[in-house]
Design an enzyme around this catalytic site. Sequence first.
Site, mmCIF file in Angstrom:
data_model
loop_
_atom_site.group_PDB
_atom_site.id
_atom_site.type_symbol
_atom_site.label_atom_id
_atom_site.label_comp_id
_atom_site.label_asym_id
_atom_site.label_seq_id
_atom_site.Cartn_x
_atom_site.Cartn_y
_atom_site.Cartn_z
ATOM 1 N N CYS A 141 9.520 19.622 -36.268
ATOM 2 C CA CYS A 141 8.332 20.457 -36.493
ATOM 3 C C CYS A 141 7.512 19.915 -37.653
ATOM 4 C CB CYS A 141 8.760 21.901 -36.756
ATOM 5 S SG CYS A 141 7.361 22.990 -37.098
ATOM 6 N N CYS A 144 6.050 22.547 -39.961
ATOM 7 C CA CYS A 144 7.033 23.115 -40.897
ATOM 8 C C CYS A 144 7.359 22.127 -42.012
ATOM 9 C CB CYS A 144 8.350 23.441 -40.186
ATOM 10 S SG CYS A 144 8.181 24.177 -38.577
ATOM 11 N N ASP A 145 7.671 20.893 -41.652
ATOM 12 C CA ASP A 145 8.267 19.969 -42.619
ATOM 13 C C ASP A 145 7.351 18.834 -43.080
ATOM 14 O OD1 ASP A 145 10.628 21.414 -42.471
ATOM 15 O OD2 ASP A 145 11.347 20.269 -40.749
#
Length: 320
Positions: A141, A144-145
């Site tokens: 992701c 997300c990261d």
Amino acid sequence: MTEPTVRNVIIIGSGPAGLTAGIYAARANLKPLCFEGFNAGGLIPGGQLMFTTEVENYPGFVEGVTGPELMGRFRGQAEKQGCELITQDVDKIDFSEQPFKVWSEGQLYLAKTIILSTGARANYIGLESEEKLKNRGVSACAVCDGPLYRGKAAVVVGGGDTAMEEASYLAGICSSVLLVHRRDDFRASKAMQDRVRANPKIKLALSSAIVEVFDPAENKVTGVAVKDLKTGEVTRHATDALFVAIGHTPMTDLVKEQLELQPNGYVKVQPGTTTTSIPGVFAAGDVADWVYRQAVTAAGTGCMAALEAERWLVANDSAH
Ligand code: NAP
């Protein structure tokens, strides 16, 4: 043998969707029961966020929060509001008649409504080194990261819309992006491909596969081995992160013979609702969403599912 009590609502899955449904259903006095899973290849208690480190985009957490801590808070809030949680997987469901039947560890549970929030698992390449470096530079992701790799080099693998989206997103954050795809043609929409091809920060490695992720010995990603599938040549490419964007698999094994699914395997819901093909069965979170897949959108649909279950009970269940 006495029949078990008929519950108002059983929630299956305990990611952001399931636990938000639990909070709302409990506050509506529906006394929900949530099967949170047992992490034995079935449901993942807490869902995909349990595999994430820092979560910086969940609203309300100015300093960020780790995935497991965020889900611990969801869980605590659901329990405090009165949602009963069982740390077990569901083995079988029967939607053929009311009340619906749910089996877990040999025991039968009955419910008038079901909220299915079993999620979707990210697909991975399947390399041992990839597995060892998950959360240490290997991610599924970018939203997300990706910000954890600001100014650093990233590799994306995949040829669909997600891979294009992730490569474009990362190009805005990282120093460079190498997009590795196993064929010469992308599956992604033309518009998204064009955006990638026009971005000078994104380099392409087509007809190529990642055959190794370095370096488990250092406990972080330092590079990948990329194999040219036409020539067989393997080259080492230095990178700080590997984003795997090769699709997700919705967790529909329990219901795929009973509920109507989308052609891509996700649960079909009426647009703008969590209503499935069976009245009284609602689907929330990633099991019905292959587009947004965010904790906050999953939580939003979990809320919708609980409100819709409550309305369904008011309309269809005189005992309620
Ligand atoms: P996808 O369309 O299924 O694409 C998966 C990609 O991964 C394909 O290019 C596939 O290669 C590759 N792949 C699969 N298994 C692989 C493996 N073992 N090793 C290497 N490569 C592998 O998945 P997605 O990109 O996540 O998209 C899912 C759905 O969401 C699609 O319907 C997509 O349109 C939609 N989506 C839409 C948007 C948007 O509109 N903004 C954004 C994201 C996703 P092959 O092509 O060779 O099969």
